[in-house]
Design a protein around this motif. Structure first.
Motif, mmCIF file in Angstrom:
data_model
loop_
_atom_site.group_PDB
_atom_site.id
_atom_site.type_symbol
_atom_site.label_atom_id
_atom_site.label_comp_id
_atom_site.label_asym_id
_atom_site.label_seq_id
_atom_site.Cartn_x
_atom_site.Cartn_y
_atom_site.Cartn_z
ATOM 1 N N CYS A 64 -3.449 -0.543 -3.887
ATOM 2 C CA CYS A 64 -4.547 -1.364 -3.341
ATOM 3 C C CYS A 64 -5.497 -1.786 -4.458
ATOM 4 C CB CYS A 64 -5.306 -0.598 -2.258
ATOM 5 S SG CYS A 64 -4.391 -0.520 -0.691
ATOM 6 N N CYS A 112 0.827 -1.223 0.000
ATOM 7 C CA CYS A 112 0.000 0.000 0.000
ATOM 8 C C CYS A 112 0.861 1.274 0.000
ATOM 9 C CB CYS A 112 -0.924 -0.028 1.217
ATOM 10 S SG CYS A 112 -1.936 1.458 1.361
ATOM 11 N N GLN A 113 0.413 2.266 -0.785
ATOM 12 C CA GLN A 113 1.168 3.523 -0.880
ATOM 13 C C GLN A 113 0.879 4.475 0.273
ATOM 14 O OE1 GLN A 113 -0.528 3.850 -4.815
ATOM 15 N NE2 GLN A 113 1.487 4.336 -5.649
ATOM 16 N N SER A 114 -0.315 4.371 0.878
ATOM 17 C CA SER A 114 -0.581 5.231 2.037
ATOM 18 C C SER A 114 -1.316 4.460 3.131
ATOM 19 C CB SER A 114 -1.378 6.469 1.615
ATOM 20 O OG SER A 114 -2.486 6.091 0.839
ATOM 21 N N CYS A 168 -4.799 1.061 2.855
ATOM 22 C CA CYS A 168 -5.841 2.098 2.757
ATOM 23 C C CYS A 168 -7.038 1.611 1.942
ATOM 24 C CB CYS A 168 -5.266 3.372 2.164
ATOM 25 S SG CYS A 168 -4.938 3.256 0.381
ATOM 26 N N GLY A 169 -6.788 0.720 0.994
ATOM 27 C CA GLY A 169 -7.892 0.213 0.174
ATOM 28 C C GLY A 169 -8.244 1.114 -0.995
ATOM 29 N N LYS A 170 -7.599 2.295 -1.088
ATOM 30 C CA LYS A 170 -8.006 3.262 -2.119
ATOM 31 C C LYS A 170 -6.883 3.621 -3.099
ATOM 32 C CE LYS A 170 -10.878 5.485 1.306
ATOM 33 N NZ LYS A 170 -10.440 6.388 2.364
HETATM 34 ZN ZN LIG Z 1 -3.490 1.539 -0.314
#
Ligand SMILES: [Zn+2]
Length: 317
Positions: free
Chosen positions: A62, A47-49, A56-58
């Motif tokens: 993700c 995940c990047q954030s 984050c799922g977004k």
């Molecule tokens: Zn993410």
């Protein structure tokens, strides 16, 4: 991810965040949600954030992960289309992985090389892998899984951060099994060592037929069983596993304990074991071990199964 893995997730995600290891070896809980836990961890690691210890799922990472299309992760698995005694990862495959590791990342903070079944490494491919485990590439993590850590090469184990997953409590596991309205829930859960995410290998009537035939192995019953339970349809490995467990219970009962898997049959087993010939029983167990090694190989399994049952009949003298 299952509730009994919450603490495991916290521990492992914390260590990923702290860059505590380049190679992680997770073992245990093969049928208790290990795959789900590892998926969550990988998503978090890519995940990047991340939000604290969760993906984050977004972010694009993700989204790509959910689509099964992430460029910063690759899996190392044996080619199952090959006819061999056991599935093995080849040296050439490890070379491709080393190549993948040496290239730069696309979008995630790290790259991941996932080996879902480390037992597929043979001596050659394990040695090829050792080189990269010894000289880790920055921002690249290996995640290995195994059902049996004792069978892995010590050189591989010693280069990994080893982590044994928690086992669900009996009540937690039973609740999961009962949710699926499964017949004989407690029997199957015992059969699968308290790990709830199994698929029952036999239908109810097949289970009854197997048990009654093994309790009274007449020639007619054996022929009827082989006709009904064709190994090609139900899987030779499943039949062998059933017989292994049955024989181990017979030995327990012979030694005066209760049967472990087939608790309900303890009393009937008592009458059977009086006549057991140990030599023949151990010989039959050796046959089972040998056939297990070849259970994926296209032998004439029907004939093999029939032979085993006749040998089984002969252990009572
Ligand atoms: Zn993410």
């Amino acid at each position: 991810m299952y509730s009994w893995h919450a603490q495991d997730y916290q521990n492992l995600a914390t260590n990923i965040k702290k860059h505590s290891f380049n190679a992680l070896l997770v073992h245990g809980a093969a049928n208790s949600g290990r795959a789900e836990l590892i998926n969550e961890l990988i998503k978090f690691a890519l995940c990047q954030s991340p939000q604290d210890l969760n993906a984050c799922g977004k972010c694009s990472s993700c989204i790509l992960w959910n689509e099964g299309n992430h460029p910063d992760i690759t899996s190392l698995v044996a080619d199952s289309s090959e006819e061999r005694k056991s599935l093995q990862i080849k040296v050439e495959q490890v070379r491709e992985i080393i190549d993948f590791a040496s290239k730069s990342r696309h979008l995630s903070p790290r790259k991941i090389i996932h080996i879902p079944d480390a037992m597929q490494l043979n001596l050659n491919s394990a040695n090829a892998l050792l080189k990269i485990l010894e000289e880790p590439v920055p921002e690249c993590i290996f995640i290995l899984q195994t059902n049996n850590i004792n069978k892995l090469l010590p050189t591989i184990k010693s280069r990994c951060f080893k982590y044994q997953l928690a086992h669900p409590r009996w009540s937690e596991a039973l609740a999961v099994v009962q949710e699926n309205n499964l017949d004989n829930a407690e029997f199957w859960l015992r059969y699968f060592h308290g790990e709830p995410l199994f698929i029952p290998p036999f239908e109810n009537h097949e289970l009854v037929q197997l048990r009654t035939t093994l309790l009274k192995p007449s020639i007619d019953a054996i022929f009827a069983l082989v006709k009904e339970l064709d190994p090609k349809r139900v899987g030779m490995a499943q039949l062998l596993d059933f017989m292994f467990k049955w024989l181990s219970d017979l030995l327990l009962v012979k030694q005066g304990s209760a049967a472990n898997y087939f608790a309900e049959d303890t009393e009937d087993m008592h009458k059977l074991v009086v006549k057991i010939n140990y030599d023949k029983l151990f010989n039959l167990q050796e046959n089972l071990v040998f056939l297990t090694l070849w259970s994926e190989h296209p032998l004439n399994h029907k004939l093999q199964f029939e032979n085993l049952l006749f040998k089984y009949q002969q252990i009572y003298v």
